[in-house]
Design a protein around this motif. Sequence first.
Motif, PDB file in Angstrom:
ATOM      1  N   LEU A  51       3.174   6.368   9.329  1.00 45.34           N
ATOM      2  CA  LEU A  51       2.913   5.988   8.055  1.00 45.34           C
ATOM      3  C   LEU A  51       4.048   5.237   7.011  1.00 45.34           C
ATOM      4  CD1 LEU A  51       0.880   9.170   7.857  1.00 45.34           C
ATOM      5  CD2 LEU A  51      -0.603   6.616   8.259  1.00 45.34           C
ATOM      6  N   ARG A  64       7.287   3.457   7.925  1.00 44.24           N
ATOM      7  CA  ARG A  64       6.764   2.431   8.543  1.00 44.24           C
ATOM      8  C   ARG A  64       6.702   1.461   7.339  1.00 44.24           C
ATOM      9  NH1 ARG A  64       5.569  -1.496  11.837  1.00 44.24           N
ATOM     10  NH2 ARG A  64       3.358  -0.079  12.406  1.00 44.24           N
ATOM     11  N   LEU A  65       4.564   1.846   7.032  1.00 42.46           N
ATOM     12  CA  LEU A  65       3.588   1.081   6.949  1.00 42.46           C
ATOM     13  C   LEU A  65       3.662   1.345   4.866  1.00 42.46           C
ATOM     14  CD1 LEU A  65       0.586   1.265   9.586  1.00 42.46           C
ATOM     15  CD2 LEU A  65       2.115  -0.821   9.203  1.00 42.46           C
ATOM     16  N   ALA A  66       4.686   1.720   4.472  1.00 49.10           N
ATOM     17  CA  ALA A  66       4.185   2.118   2.532  1.00 49.10           C
ATOM     18  C   ALA A  66       4.693   0.681   2.082  1.00 49.10           C
ATOM     19  CB  ALA A  66       5.530   2.968   2.359  1.00 49.10           C
ATOM     20  N   PRO A  67       4.241   0.325   0.820  1.00 50.12           N
ATOM     21  CA  PRO A  67       4.970  -0.448   0.227  1.00 50.12           C
ATOM     22  C   PRO A  67       6.948  -0.529   0.617  1.00 50.12           C
ATOM     23  CG  PRO A  67       3.497   1.224  -0.947  1.00 50.12           C
ATOM     24  CD  PRO A  67       4.004   1.465   0.660  1.00 50.12           C
ATOM     25  N   SER A  68       7.488  -1.630  -0.014  1.00 50.46           N
ATOM     26  CA  SER A  68       8.516  -2.128  -0.056  1.00 50.46           C
ATOM     27  C   SER A  68       8.799  -3.015  -1.119  1.00 50.46           C
ATOM     28  CB  SER A  68       8.776  -2.623   1.751  1.00 50.46           C
ATOM     29  OG  SER A  68      10.558  -2.671   1.440  1.00 50.46           O
ATOM     30  N   ILE A  87      13.702   2.532  -4.685  1.00 53.41           N
ATOM     31  CA  ILE A  87      12.243   3.905  -4.793  1.00 53.41           C
ATOM     32  C   ILE A  87      11.063   3.188  -3.137  1.00 53.41           C
ATOM     33  CG2 ILE A  87      10.313   0.952  -5.302  1.00 53.41           C
ATOM     34  CD1 ILE A  87       8.474   2.755  -6.570  1.00 53.41           C
ATOM     35  N   HIS A 125      12.068   4.149  -0.837  1.00 55.35           N
ATOM     36  CA  HIS A 125      11.789   5.976  -0.520  1.00 55.35           C
ATOM     37  C   HIS A 125      10.843   7.436  -0.820  1.00 55.35           C
ATOM     38  CE1 HIS A 125      14.306   6.690  -3.381  1.00 55.35           C
ATOM     39  NE2 HIS A 125      15.168   7.888  -2.705  1.00 55.35           N
ATOM     40  N   GLY A 126      10.508   6.736  -2.078  1.00 52.10           N
ATOM     41  CA  GLY A 126       9.773   7.687  -2.757  1.00 52.10           C
ATOM     42  C   GLY A 126       7.585   7.443  -1.963  1.00 52.10           C
ATOM     43  N   PHE A 127       8.211   6.108  -2.081  1.00 47.38           N
ATOM     44  CA  PHE A 127       6.672   5.894  -1.118  1.00 47.38           C
ATOM     45  C   PHE A 127       6.167   6.247   0.171  1.00 47.38           C
ATOM     46  CE2 PHE A 127       7.254   1.370  -3.907  1.00 47.38           C
ATOM     47  CZ  PHE A 127       6.253   1.536  -5.417  1.00 47.38           C
ATOM     48  N   ALA A 165       7.789   8.325   1.873  1.00 52.05           N
ATOM     49  CA  ALA A 165       8.063  10.072   1.817  1.00 52.05           C
ATOM     50  C   ALA A 165       6.997  10.638   1.827  1.00 52.05           C
ATOM     51  CB  ALA A 165       9.445  10.247   0.963  1.00 52.05           C
ATOM     52  N   GLN A 166       6.569   9.632   0.882  1.00 53.25           N
ATOM     53  CA  GLN A 166       4.859  10.308   0.175  1.00 53.25           C
ATOM     54  C   GLN A 166       3.584   9.859   1.160  1.00 53.25           C
ATOM     55  OE1 GLN A 166       4.359  12.598  -2.273  1.00 53.25           O
ATOM     56  NE2 GLN A 166       1.974  12.960  -2.315  1.00 53.25           N
ATOM     57  N   ASN A 167       4.175   8.854   1.649  1.00 49.96           N
ATOM     58  CA  ASN A 167       2.919   9.181   2.821  1.00 49.96           C
ATOM     59  C   ASN A 167       3.418  10.192   3.947  1.00 49.96           C
ATOM     60  OD1 ASN A 167       1.781   6.994   1.870  1.00 49.96           O
ATOM     61  ND2 ASN A 167       2.693   5.495   3.493  1.00 49.96           N
ATOM     62  N   LEU A 210       4.419  13.431   3.558  1.00 53.20           N
ATOM     63  CA  LEU A 210       3.833  14.558   3.680  1.00 53.20           C
ATOM     64  C   LEU A 210       2.761  14.389   2.981  1.00 53.20           C
ATOM     65  CD1 LEU A 210       5.426  14.850   0.049  1.00 53.20           C
ATOM     66  CD2 LEU A 210       6.777  15.062   2.168  1.00 53.20           C
ATOM     67  N   VAL A 250      -3.753   4.176   4.384  1.00 52.36           N
ATOM     68  CA  VAL A 250      -2.020   4.363   4.632  1.00 52.36           C
ATOM     69  C   VAL A 250      -1.912   2.457   4.631  1.00 52.36           C
ATOM     70  CG1 VAL A 250       0.092   3.853   5.796  1.00 52.36           C
ATOM     71  CG2 VAL A 250      -0.839   6.105   4.128  1.00 52.36           C
ATOM     72  N   ARG A 266      -2.256  -2.033   0.660  1.00 55.80           N
ATOM     73  CA  ARG A 266      -1.274  -3.515   0.714  1.00 55.80           C
ATOM     74  C   ARG A 266      -2.293  -4.392  -0.662  1.00 55.80           C
ATOM     75  NH1 ARG A 266      -0.494  -1.527   4.990  1.00 55.80           N
ATOM     76  NH2 ARG A 266       1.598  -1.926   3.668  1.00 55.80           N
ATOM     77  N   ILE A 291      13.778   9.374  -7.977  1.00 54.70           N
ATOM     78  CA  ILE A 291      12.485   9.359  -6.554  1.00 54.70           C
ATOM     79  C   ILE A 291      10.980   9.298  -6.564  1.00 54.70           C
ATOM     80  CG2 ILE A 291      13.208  11.989  -5.704  1.00 54.70           C
ATOM     81  CD1 ILE A 291      11.891  10.659  -3.088  1.00 54.70           C
ATOM     82  N   HIS A 307       8.569   8.729  -9.092  1.00 57.63           N
ATOM     83  CA  HIS A 307       8.490   7.345  -9.610  1.00 57.63           C
ATOM     84  C   HIS A 307       7.731   6.816  -8.220  1.00 57.63           C
ATOM     85  CE1 HIS A 307      11.826   5.559  -9.449  1.00 57.63           C
ATOM     86  NE2 HIS A 307      11.590   4.150  -9.046  1.00 57.63           N
ATOM     87  N   GLY A 308       7.984   7.332  -7.050  1.00 56.66           N
ATOM     88  CA  GLY A 308       7.441   6.553  -5.909  1.00 56.66           C
ATOM     89  C   GLY A 308       6.631   7.616  -5.117  1.00 56.66           C
ATOM     90  N   PHE A 309       7.104   8.178  -5.160  1.00 59.86           N
ATOM     91  CA  PHE A 309       5.522   9.533  -4.396  1.00 59.86           C
ATOM     92  C   PHE A 309       4.907   9.352  -5.827  1.00 59.86           C
ATOM     93  CE2 PHE A 309       9.594  13.114  -4.428  1.00 59.86           C
ATOM     94  CZ  PHE A 309       9.656  12.504  -2.940  1.00 59.86           C
ATOM     95  N   GLN A 361       2.858   6.533  -5.504  1.00 60.64           N
ATOM     96  CA  GLN A 361       2.259   5.804  -3.297  1.00 60.64           C
ATOM     97  C   GLN A 361       0.374   6.676  -3.697  1.00 60.64           C
ATOM     98  OE1 GLN A 361       2.575   3.957  -1.536  1.00 60.64           O
ATOM     99  NE2 GLN A 361       1.938   4.788   0.102  1.00 60.64           N
ATOM    100  N   ILE A 401      13.003   0.940  13.331  1.00 61.16           N
ATOM    101  CA  ILE A 401      13.300   1.976  12.322  1.00 61.16           C
ATOM    102  C   ILE A 401      13.619   3.888  12.466  1.00 61.16           C
ATOM    103  CG2 ILE A 401      12.675   0.181  10.888  1.00 61.16           C
ATOM    104  CD1 ILE A 401      10.066   2.782  10.972  1.00 61.16           C
TER     105      ILE A 401
END
Lengths: 184, 184
Positions: A28, A30-34, A95, A97-99, A101-103, A105, B2, B6, B95, B97-99, B102, B181
């Motif tokens: 999950l 892996r598929l977060a925005p980047s 940012i 890691h926030g996207f 991590a939230q996936n 969680l 997730v 996109r 972090i 803002h990333g949480f 998402q 990863i």
Amino acid sequence: MVKKTRSVRRFYESTPVLEQDIIDLIDLARLAPSGRNLQSLKYFYSNTKTLNDKIFPTLSWAGYLENWSGPEEGERPAAYILVLKDNKIKGNDTIDHGFAAQNILLGANEKGWGTCVLKSFDEVELSKTLNIPGHLEILLAIALGKPAENAKLEKVENGDIKYWRDEKGVMRVPKRSLNEIILD
Amino acid sequence: MVKKTRSVRRFYESTPVLEQDIIDLIDLARLAPSGRNLQSLKYFYSNTKTLNDKIFPTLSWAGYLENWSGPEEGERPAAYILVLKDNKIKGNDTIDHGFAAQNILLGANEKGWGTCVLKSFDEVELSKTLNIPGHLEILLAIALGKPAENAKLEKVENGDIKYWRDEKGVMRVPKRSLNEIILD
């Protein structure tokens, strides 16, 4: 789901988190925005007592709880996912890691696992004890396990955002109101 | 969810995003984890042509797409949520803002809205045109609207992570594999 996904800091340590669950969660992430799609994050996980015992002593827990320096033996996390930044991949992604991590969680909550994101740890010691290569920087540790405590959302009163644990051991977590956070 | 969430960069601009939907999304962001629970984020939203027309020219779109500098009139976002940091609230929350973002992206997808997080914009100009107070720093702009394009996940080949748009207008987004990863 978002409402139910609250930080858990005490777990049933003897309930193992299956490796496949952890891999699903990393998938999950892996598929977060980047940003610019660089995907510079890497993941390390642990669900064995040997590795967990190396990770735990490097972590700091719940700054606002006085007289509690972290979970006792038996209520410690049964697993961890570390989120690392691969500094060989250039780019200013502050940012991702926030996207990601939230996936993790939200996905963990859906599977019935409690989580807590820890940003305060001895990175030098943690890197060393796990033999993490030097180009990888540990950004976050996510603790995982079967939850042994509950949390309840509270209103912020007089600007005080400190969480506390009530007499029944329930975490009380004040959240600012919509009125306070939305600009006119 | 997730997998389906996109980035969308072309929208049906004439389909309005209801204010209540936007507020619901900010409420999801409100309940995201926050380092030391400081909750220093604030939110500004726009779903009117007047405001949208002020925001759009300050944004930069999709760096990897040559010969495309952003959506044309008629396919621009119907709404925006800006995520801001309140610098009056002290603390090193790099972090949150990333949480929060998402949660907005996943919640929007569930409601049928497409989203794109934009980190590249003229912050000085955007702050000025929207009369954002000086202690609030704009971290992110999230574009919202009814999606007018699709995306498809691809494998990363030879380390090339650049997304592209195929002859049918579908965004092709390479993602690194789990093997790449996850650390041994």
